[in-house]
Scaffold this active site. Structure first.
Site, PDB file in Angstrom:
ATOM      1  N   PHE A 112       0.805  -1.232   0.000  1.00  0.00           N
ATOM      2  CA  PHE A 112       0.000   0.000   0.000  1.00  0.00           C
ATOM      3  C   PHE A 112       0.829   1.269   0.000  1.00  0.00           C
ATOM      4  CE2 PHE A 112      -0.807   2.834   3.663  1.00  0.00           C
ATOM      5  CZ  PHE A 112       0.150   2.371   4.549  1.00  0.00           C
ATOM      6  N   LYS A 113       2.142   1.164   0.266  1.00  0.00           N
ATOM      7  CA  LYS A 113       2.993   2.352   0.239  1.00  0.00           C
ATOM      8  C   LYS A 113       2.939   3.048  -1.125  1.00  0.00           C
ATOM      9  CE  LYS A 113       5.008   1.669   4.388  1.00  0.00           C
ATOM     10  NZ  LYS A 113       4.166   0.602   4.932  1.00  0.00           N
TER      11      LYS A 113
END
Ligand SMILES: *Cc1c(COP(=O)(O)O)cnc(C)c1O
Length: 492
Positions: A112-113
């Site tokens: 998700f970064k």
């Protein structure tokens, strides 16, 4: 819109300055002076927006000194063909009823970064330009795995930047290491540190405080900057997907529009869930934010007792991106929830650094309890959840997502639709996922990817499937006391 420091309300900087500086000179974190509010009617009008369109509308509210054209260009290029799903962040129903998964791992690094780091480099370079900076920016990152790779992808070949990532030699998964040492781009460097994550992280902290290094780099026209989640530029893009999840759940025609939902978030540094709190403050109908910890349950304990106590051993778990004892962004929550009481926050943070703990006052605790609930799942519980969710509903979760799935379902029947934020592809942690499913037949790192796919029929994300054919570009490795020389050699 101006930004204040959580430790000093009299400090005011523009959004561009907040992003260019990262952290306030008093050690506080930048927070917008006011949070824009959207009525239910205004939110309803956003239904049907594509992800880049929605990201434009939401983030522009916080960036008045950027033009519409600039922001739109950023969001269009941040969330396009670099994601393997047209929806960018698809919402998937897990149980055929009230339990949902918002998948934030369809970007180039499968975690998700990317949601923040595909956008932030554009904001940072433009912010530096707006604040008159013309030097080359060298981004330094210490990573336990996900941030490093996402930052490399985000900054690769971005004009005016250079990025160096340090990772602990024996502290990242096989897949994570391969992702980094095969990184493409002309301005990237990757180096292993002979030590653990703390050695890498402390090393980078020392580099930021190193006057000799700063002077040497200055002579070469280079300044240092960081990509970690205390920077407002990394937090801002994350507010968007809370709105996006809601709008996927209830489209404009649906009868339920306006009703409240819960979010469960696998939490480490508190950046992700804080973005959810901001979305709620802006008017998104969120009932509860469920803060899910792994065995490093500092936050679960904090919400249960009102005391934040970091004095404990860090446990290495199968959800390494949540192996954190100091959740930096909690400071922003306490600031906002206390009605921006900068003196109070400054006091708590000074207690934390002096004695390793602080206890919040009863008012603040009562206020947080109206929004947050919390819980934790250790490796055994997370593995059991991976297995059960797969067997019952054929949904494959990674160990971080499984922590949130576990905590979300731990109090029985769901009262309202509950969206679990899914933070990594199960393939990024194939080894732990296979073990949870009871299959330990393969020992080779990449072999596990095909084995997991064979077993479940779920396809491997393309960037991970292609790793095997990638050329190894970086085999540098230094001891922690040689990091300065390494940075200087890269910038020579
Ligand atoms: C970074 C990360 C988290 C933790 O997010 P925070 O914003 O630090 O709370 C959870 N899961 C994965 C896979 C991550 O990479």
């Amino acid at each position: 819109m101006n930004y204040n420091s959580t430790r000093d309300n009299s400090r005011k900087v523009s959004g561009a300055e907040a992003i260019a500086r990262g952290i306030a000179p008093d050690g506080g974190l930048y927070v917008p002076e006011t949070l824009p509010k959207l009525s239910l009617g205004e939110i309803e009008k956003l239904a049907g927006h594509s992800y880049p369109d929605l990201a434009f509308v939401i983030t522009k509210l916080f960036l008045p000194e950027f033009t519409d054209e600039e922001v739109y260009e950023y969001t269009k290029s941040a969330y396009g063909a670099n994601f393997d799903d047209k929806r960018v962040a698809p919402l998937v129903c897990v149980d055929g009823d009230k339990l949902y998964s918002l998948e934030l791992w369809h970007g180039p690094t499968s975690a998700f970064k990317d949601m923040a780091l595909q956008y932030m480099p554009k904001l940072l370079t433009a912010s530096l330009e707006k604040s008159g900076e013309t030097r080359t920016v060298c981004i330094l990152v210490a990573t336990s795995g996900d941030t490093g790779k996402a930052a490399l992808e985000g900054y690769r070949d971005v004009d005016g930047t250079r990025i160096i990532v340090f990772y602990p030699k024996n502290g990242v998964s096989d897949v994570q290491a391969l992702q980094m040492v095969t990184q493409e781009g002309a301005n990237v460097s990757v180096c292993a540190i002979e030590g653990n994550f703390d050695d890498a992280q402390n090393g980078v902290k020392e580099l930021f405080a190193d006057n000799f290094l700063r002077d040497e780099l200055e002579r070469k026209g280079v300044i240092l900057s960081s990509a970690n989640s205390i920077n407002w530029g990394r937090l801002l893009p994350q507010i968007v997907y809370y709105f996006y999840a809601y709008l996927q759940l209830f489209d404009a025609e649906s009868a339920g529009f306006g009703s409240e939902i819960d979010f469960a978030v696998p939490t480490g540094n508190f950046g992700n869930i804080l973005a959810g709190y901001i979305a709620r403050e802006m008017g998104l109908p969120i009932r509860k934010l469920i803060c899910a910890s792994n065995a490093n349950k500092v936050l679960a304990d904090f919400f249960a007792t009102g005391t934040y106590d970091k004095r404990r051993e860090l446990v290495l778990t199968n959800s390494p991106s949540m192996d954190i004892l100091i959740s930096s962004n909690l400071e922003r929550l306490l600031y906002l929830a206390s009605g921006r009481d900068d003196t109070l926050i400054k006091g708590y943070m000074s207690q934390l650094s002096k004695s390793g703990k602080y206890t919040i006052d009863e008012n603040l605790r009562a206020k947080l309890a109206t929004v947050f609930s919390s819980g934790y799942a250790d490796d055994a519980a997370s593995a059991e959840t991976i297995r059960a969710v797969w067997e019952r509903w054929k949904y494959l979760a990674d160990p971080h997502t499984a922590v949130a799935l576990n905590v979300a379902s731990s109090s029985g029947e769901l009262e309202v639709p509950t969206v679990v934020i899914s933070t990594a592809s199960p393939y990024k942690f194939a080894s732990a996922v296979l073990a949870a499913l009871g299959d330990e037949s393969i020992s080779d790192g990449l072999g596990k990817l095909s084995r997991l796919s064979e077993l479940t029929g779920v396809s491997i994300p393309k960037p991970l499937a292609e790793l095997a054919g990638k050329q190894l570009r970086f085999d540098d490795s230094v001891s922690a006391d040689k990091m300065r020389e390494y940075v200087l050699s890269v910038n020579s």
